[in-house]
Design an enzyme around this catalytic site. Structure first.
Site, PDB file in Angstrom:
ATOM      1  N   GLY A   1       0.774  -1.232   0.000  1.00  0.00           N
ATOM      2  CA  GLY A   1       0.000   0.000   0.000  1.00  0.00           C
ATOM      3  C   GLY A   1       0.809   1.288   0.000  1.00  0.00           C
ATOM      4  N   ASP A   2       2.069   1.224   0.426  1.00  0.00           N
ATOM      5  CA  ASP A   2       2.904   2.437   0.485  1.00  0.00           C
ATOM      6  C   ASP A   2       4.362   2.031   0.251  1.00  0.00           C
ATOM      7  OD1 ASP A   2       3.611   5.084   0.792  1.00  0.00           O
ATOM      8  OD2 ASP A   2       3.517   5.068   2.977  1.00  0.00           O
TER       9      ASP A   2
END
Length: 303
Positions: free
Chosen positions: A200-201
């Protein structure tokens, strides 16, 4: 220096009643010699702690050892407090890893593990995640969606709502609305994909190498189940992840069809992070977001 009582109680439940903890630089060290990463937040950070903990648990199921293993996450209560002001504050405890910069060899190993393990771990519930997660300080409300275009539109829409609430981004938000109406359906509806677990990041600052084993490590996740290619976008924005990561990754997991739209999809997925950085930091990130949207709207004409 002695560690907070809550962490001693947690480890005593796991390792036995005689275990004690001391503060050791940036980590905690137990009387058994093991090291841990620990933090305590404010009462308002409860959801953020839970989101990180649930992300790490999911990553551990998908790719054991790729991220620090969660030991426990919870809320300080009357038994575990040291002072009354501790009550209601979240705590987080995980295994400690001494992390160095990702090198080319470890980047290849990371590419393989993402392609064959993390991005092979499918959700039975659709696209999204069961709790909110946080990309930086930005809350992703998540929930479950039956299609990827619907899920990604909700993610972009959440950022649009935050920019509108901040004010001063009217023209930017008008462009975002056009991207949501034209570009997301055009680029994402043709995909035939499964919802797989994402970090996600995944920028270079959230990757590294375990100094004790030489193996790749990822950390600080804001996970959800989505299109695997969405996890590749932010790493190219800020650099630092060796190209060997991408080459190896696609040896094991080819680009989604239609492959000729891969570059445009990467622009769209990078747009999410440019918009998020605009929410967080403002400034030049807004112009970077505009440039991405200018290209996307040019390449995806109106019907």
């Amino acid at each position: 220096m002695r560690a907070h009582r809550v962490f001693e109680l947690v480890l005593q439940r796991h390792l036995g009643p005689d275990v004690t903890l001391t503060q050791d630089s940036s980590s905690l060290r137990s009387s058994t010699g093991q090291r841990y990463y620990a933090k305590i937040g404010s009462a308002g950070e409860k959801d953020q702690f839970i989101g990180e903990a649930e992300s790490l648990k999911a990553i551990d199921h998908a790719a054991p050892g790729l991220a620090p293993k969660l030991i426990d996450c919870g809320i300080i209560d009357a038994e575990s407090k040291e002072r009354d002001s501790d009550l209601g504050r979240p705590y987080f405890l995980s295994a400690y890893k001494d992390i160095g910069s990702l090198n080319s060899t470890a980047a290849k190993a990371l590419g393989k593990r993402l392609a064959t393990e993390l991005h092979a771990y499918k959700s039975p519930d659709g696209f999204g995640f069961h709790v909110p997660t946080y990309c930086g300080r930005t809350r992703q409300d998540n929930g479950w969606y039956q299609s990827w275009p619907e899920c990604f539109d909700a993610l972009i829409g959440g950022l649009q709502d935050k920019l509108e609430a901040q004010g001063g981004y009217e023209s930017l938000c008008t462009q975002v609305e056009q991207v949501r109406k034209r570009v997301i359906p055009a680029l994402l509806e043709p995909l035939v994909i499964q919802p797989v677990l994402l970090h996600g990041d995944l920028w270079s600052g959230n990757t590294g190498i375990d100094q004790s084993t030489g193996e790749p490590v990822i950390f600080d996740p804001s996970s959800y189940f989505g299109h695997n290619e969405a996890d590749l976008a932010i790493g190219r924005m800020f650099g630092g992840i060796p190209e060997s990561f991408y080459t190896t990754y696609h040896q094991y997991l080819p680009k989604s069809e239609p492959q000729e739209q891969y570059g445009l999809r990467q622009d769209l997925y990078q747009l999410y992070h440019y918009l998020n950085h605009t929410v967080l930091f403002g400034g030049g990130y807004a112009s970077s977001a505009r440039q991405k949207m200018d290209r996307l709207l040019k390449e995806v004409p109106e019907n």
